[in-house]
Design a protein around this motif. Structure first.
Motif, mmCIF file in Angstrom:
data_model
loop_
_atom_site.group_PDB
_atom_site.id
_atom_site.type_symbol
_atom_site.label_atom_id
_atom_site.label_comp_id
_atom_site.label_asym_id
_atom_site.label_seq_id
_atom_site.Cartn_x
_atom_site.Cartn_y
_atom_site.Cartn_z
ATOM 1 N N GLY A 48 -7.846 90.814 7.066
ATOM 2 C CA GLY A 48 -6.791 89.806 7.260
ATOM 3 C C GLY A 48 -6.172 89.873 8.626
ATOM 4 O O GLY A 48 -5.828 88.866 9.221
ATOM 5 N N GLY A 49 -6.014 91.095 9.187
ATOM 6 C CA GLY A 49 -5.424 91.235 10.517
ATOM 7 C C GLY A 49 -6.257 90.550 11.571
ATOM 8 O O GLY A 49 -5.749 89.964 12.522
ATOM 9 N N GLY A 50 -7.580 90.593 11.419
ATOM 10 C CA GLY A 50 -8.465 89.930 12.368
ATOM 11 C C GLY A 50 -8.265 88.442 12.352
ATOM 12 O O GLY A 50 -8.287 87.782 13.388
ATOM 13 N N LYS A 51 -8.016 87.886 11.151
ATOM 14 C CA LYS A 51 -7.805 86.426 11.055
ATOM 15 C C LYS A 51 -6.504 86.037 11.757
ATOM 16 O O LYS A 51 -6.438 85.078 12.505
ATOM 17 N N LYS A 52 -5.477 86.869 11.534
ATOM 18 C CA LYS A 52 -4.195 86.580 12.185
ATOM 19 C C LYS A 52 -4.317 86.654 13.703
ATOM 20 O O LYS A 52 -3.768 85.855 14.430
ATOM 21 N N GLN A 53 -5.095 87.680 14.175
ATOM 22 C CA GLN A 53 -5.294 87.825 15.618
ATOM 23 C C GLN A 53 -6.039 86.633 16.181
ATOM 24 O O GLN A 53 -5.705 86.123 17.254
ATOM 25 N N ALA A 54 -7.064 86.164 15.451
ATOM 26 C CA ALA A 54 -7.819 84.994 15.905
ATOM 27 C C ALA A 54 -6.923 83.776 15.967
ATOM 28 O O ALA A 54 -6.967 82.996 16.920
ATOM 29 N N ASP A 55 -6.080 83.627 14.928
ATOM 30 C CA ASP A 55 -5.154 82.492 14.921
ATOM 31 C C ASP A 55 -4.177 82.597 16.075
ATOM 32 O O ASP A 55 -3.831 81.607 16.726
ATOM 33 N N SER A 56 -3.732 83.841 16.364
ATOM 34 C CA SER A 56 -2.783 84.055 17.460
ATOM 35 C C SER A 56 -3.399 83.697 18.801
ATOM 36 O O SER A 56 -2.789 83.042 19.632
ATOM 37 N N ASN A 57 -4.653 84.149 19.021
ATOM 38 C CA ASN A 57 -5.346 83.827 20.271
ATOM 39 C C ASN A 57 -5.538 82.328 20.417
ATOM 40 O O ASN A 57 -5.359 81.762 21.496
ATOM 41 N N SER A 58 -5.904 81.689 19.328
ATOM 42 C CA SER A 58 -6.116 80.247 19.346
ATOM 43 C C SER A 58 -4.824 79.522 19.686
ATOM 44 O O SER A 58 -4.798 78.586 20.478
ATOM 45 N N SER A 59 -3.709 80.022 19.092
ATOM 46 C CA SER A 59 -2.411 79.399 19.348
ATOM 47 C C SER A 59 -1.995 79.586 20.794
ATOM 48 O O SER A 59 -1.499 78.671 21.446
ATOM 49 N N GLU A 60 -2.233 80.822 21.322
ATOM 50 C CA GLU A 60 -1.866 81.097 22.715
ATOM 51 C C GLU A 60 -2.632 80.210 23.674
ATOM 52 O O GLU A 60 -2.075 79.671 24.633
ATOM 53 N N GLN A 61 -3.937 80.025 23.400
ATOM 54 C CA GLN A 61 -4.749 79.172 24.252
ATOM 55 C C GLN A 61 -4.274 77.734 24.172
ATOM 56 O O GLN A 61 -4.250 77.006 25.159
ATOM 57 N N ALA A 62 -3.881 77.324 22.950
ATOM 58 C CA ALA A 62 -3.433 75.947 22.779
ATOM 59 C C ALA A 62 -2.131 75.697 23.523
ATOM 60 O O ALA A 62 -1.890 74.615 24.035
ATOM 61 N N GLU A 63 -1.276 76.748 23.596
ATOM 62 C CA GLU A 63 0.021 76.588 24.228
ATOM 63 C C GLU A 63 -0.021 76.842 25.738
ATOM 64 O O GLU A 63 0.942 76.579 26.432
ATOM 65 N N GLN A 64 -1.109 77.384 26.244
ATOM 66 C CA GLN A 64 -1.206 77.692 27.670
ATOM 67 C C GLN A 64 -1.149 76.402 28.485
ATOM 68 O O GLN A 64 -1.881 75.457 28.233
ATOM 69 N N LYS A 65 -0.252 76.392 29.461
ATOM 70 C CA LYS A 65 -0.072 75.209 30.301
ATOM 71 C C LYS A 65 -0.966 75.325 31.534
ATOM 72 O O LYS A 65 -0.911 76.326 32.249
ATOM 73 N N LYS A 66 -1.744 74.306 31.777
ATOM 74 C CA LYS A 66 -2.629 74.301 32.938
ATOM 75 C C LYS A 66 -2.032 73.444 34.050
ATOM 76 O O LYS A 66 -1.631 72.304 33.819
ATOM 77 N N ILE A 67 -1.955 74.018 35.238
ATOM 78 C CA ILE A 67 -1.476 73.283 36.407
ATOM 79 C C ILE A 67 -2.513 73.427 37.519
ATOM 80 O O ILE A 67 -3.282 74.383 37.551
ATOM 81 N N SER A 68 -2.537 72.468 38.416
ATOM 82 C CA SER A 68 -3.523 72.475 39.505
ATOM 83 C C SER A 68 -2.833 72.578 40.851
ATOM 84 O O SER A 68 -1.765 71.997 41.066
ATOM 85 N N PHE A 69 -3.449 73.320 41.761
ATOM 86 C CA PHE A 69 -2.905 73.552 43.098
ATOM 87 C C PHE A 69 -4.021 73.409 44.118
ATOM 88 O O PHE A 69 -5.043 74.085 44.025
ATOM 89 N N TRP A 70 -3.824 72.497 45.087
ATOM 90 C CA TRP A 70 -4.792 72.305 46.160
ATOM 91 C C TRP A 70 -4.174 72.738 47.485
ATOM 92 O O TRP A 70 -3.040 72.371 47.810
ATOM 93 N N ALA A 71 -4.929 73.495 48.259
ATOM 94 C CA ALA A 71 -4.466 73.967 49.560
ATOM 95 C C ALA A 71 -5.371 73.437 50.662
ATOM 96 O O ALA A 71 -6.588 73.348 50.499
ATOM 97 N N ALA A 72 -4.765 73.106 51.801
ATOM 98 C CA ALA A 72 -5.489 72.502 52.922
ATOM 99 C C ALA A 72 -5.927 73.548 53.934
ATOM 100 O O ALA A 72 -5.319 74.615 54.069
ATOM 101 N N ALA A 73 -6.990 73.213 54.683
ATOM 102 C CA ALA A 73 -7.461 74.010 55.823
ATOM 103 C C ALA A 73 -7.625 75.479 55.467
ATOM 104 O O ALA A 73 -7.157 76.380 56.167
ATOM 105 N N VAL A 74 -8.313 75.739 54.376
ATOM 106 C CA VAL A 74 -8.465 77.104 53.872
ATOM 107 C C VAL A 74 -9.649 77.802 54.531
ATOM 108 O O VAL A 74 -10.742 77.254 54.625
ATOM 109 N N THR A 75 -9.410 79.009 55.000
ATOM 110 C CA THR A 75 -10.445 79.896 55.536
ATOM 111 C C THR A 75 -10.759 80.935 54.450
ATOM 112 O O THR A 75 -10.011 81.055 53.470
#
Length: 446
Positions: free
Chosen positions: A27-54
């Motif tokens: 049962g603990g494994g199921k809860k952990q899987a659900d927790s990981n799934s929830s964390e991934q679902a709640e993770q906010k993705k943002i994008s950052f572009w930088a100019a003239a990168v070396t």
């Protein structure tokens, strides 16, 4: 028949084992899987572009993004570093904007992004930020000036650059001259440090690409005029004081400067300075690392000093070029975007960024770090920017065609140097182009 029963028994055991994993001891494994799934679902993705990168800059960005994500596991930063010059970056950004896929954060702040309604105003975010007083007020104000209608803040400044005279202190010492603090001192030094028999020149002038930008900054620092346009809309670039300066400065060409200055861009100008041919060149602080390498870190052979005092008796610096991180209106997770932007402006990160780029940190605590205060040219630039007596010109970076005007003027500068055009003729045309650009801007924003 017996073989069939054996297979059945094995299958039953497998099914029972799987059941135990899912329920009971599993049962603990199921809860952990659900927790990981929830964390991934709640993770906010943002994008950052930088100019003239070396490669070096790219490594820096990847390192700080990793640090940020470790501190903020609920935020994922998708980073894109665009190599090459700014035009390559801007083209990529424009394509993304047209496709409604603008990056959440950009590090190249341009006036047209405001007029195109791409950016999110940052005033409310800044007001609520507990560390807002650590950010240089002058850099904030330079960014606000791009919004000529309401003066809103559309970019969080991360650094600034100063324009400087790069000089050879060893030449001045040998000639018994003090480093110039007034324009008469400057022109006297240019003359006295010229010795054509030794292939030594008091000055090297940027006559090629970028010449108009350099000349413009020098003119306003000389005159002490802070306004580019009068109250009735007339350009001040053809003011008599500017004519006076241009006649003397460009008049030094091929007298106290090398003959090949006519076509020099920055790389050629730097080579002249670094190969013992010129005592003075004009550029911003960004060339410091190049000089460090060329002179093997011997700071007796190179130094950056402020432009001389204006003829009106005070020191004027060109308006700071707007720099900063922007937040796109289309960003889905604006709070996460702001969190990354303020992380970027934290003491440690801002100091590391500015040292890498050779710029003055916008964070005041970072500007007090040893690498700024113990390096003469960095301290000189920092002191200039933070001196309350320094005046800044209102350089019209807000005009979308401002850079194009300078490009149109560059061939005229060469004509003045070659005595094919007068300084007054060039400045009058420059003034006309600026007023035309300002009128076009005002009409499009009325």
């Amino acid at each position: 028949m017996k073989m069939g029963k054996g297979i059945y028994r094995i299958s039953a055991v497998l099914i029972l084992s799987l059941s135990l994993l899912v329920s009971g001891c599993g049962g603990g494994g199921k809860k952990q899987a659900d927790s990981n799934s929830s964390e991934q679902a709640e993770q906010k993705k943002i994008s950052f572009w930088a100019a003239a990168v070396t490669p070096e800059r790219n490594q820096f960005f990847e390192e700080i993004i990793k640090e940020f994500e470790e501190q903020n596991p609920d935020i994922k930063v998708d980073f894109l570093g665009v190599p090459g010059d700014l035009s390559a970056y801007q083209q990529k950004v424009n394509v993304a904007i047209a496709a409604d896929q603008a990056p959440d954060i950009m590090n190249d702040f341009k006036a047209d992004l405001i007029s195109r309604d791409v950016l999110e105003p940052l005033d409310e975010y800044l007001a609520a930020w507990e560390d807002k007083d650590l950010i240089s007020q002058e850099t904030l104000e330079s960014n606000r000036k791009l919004d000529t209608k309401e003066g809103k803040l559309y970019a969080l400044p991360y650094s600034s650059q100063t324009w400087n005279l790069w000089v050879r202190p060893d030449w001045f010492k040998e000639a018994g001259l003090e480093l110039p603090d007034t324009w008469p001192d400057f022109f006297e030094a240019v003359e006295k440090l010229t010795d054509k028999s030794r292939d030594h020149y008091g000055l090297s002038i940027r006559g090629g690409a970028g010449s108009a930008n350099t000349l413009e900054m020098l003119m306003y620092s000389y005159s002490g005029i802070t306004e580019y346009f009068t109250a009735d809309g007339k350009a001040t670039i053809n003011d008599p004081l500017h004519t006076e300066f241009v006649e003397q400065y460009l008049g030094a060409y091929n007298v106290y400067t090398p003959e090949d200055d006519l076509n020099k861009g920055w790389s050629e100008l730097a080579a002249t300075f670094q190969s013992d041919k010129a005592a003075i060149v004009v550029h911003n602080l960004g060339s410091a690392s190049s000089h460090e390498k060329a002179f093997d870190g011997d700071r007796n052979k190179f130094a950056a000093i402020p432009f001389p005092q204006s003829v009106k008796g005070y020191r004027e610096h060109p308006g700071l070029m707007p720099l900063g991180l922007t937040m796109s209106k289309s960003a889905e997770h604006k709070d996460a975007v702001w969190k990354f932007m303020t992380f970027y402006l934290s003491h440690d990160i801002n100091s590391r960024y500015s040292e890498l780029y050779g710029e003055i940190p916008a964070n005041k605590d970072a500007a007090a770090d040893d690498w700024v205060q113990n390096v003469p040219y960095m301290k000189s630039a920092s002191d200039l920017l933070n001196n309350p007596e320094t005046k800044f010109a209102d350089t019209p970076y807000y005009l979308p065609g401002y850079g194009n005007v300078q490009k149109e003027v560059e061939p005229m500068i060469q004509k003045v140097m070659a005595k094919q055009m007068t300084a007054q003729e060039m400045l009058d045309e420059w003034a006309r182009l600026l007023m035309e650009e300002k009128e076009s801007y005002e009409q499009s924003n009325s």
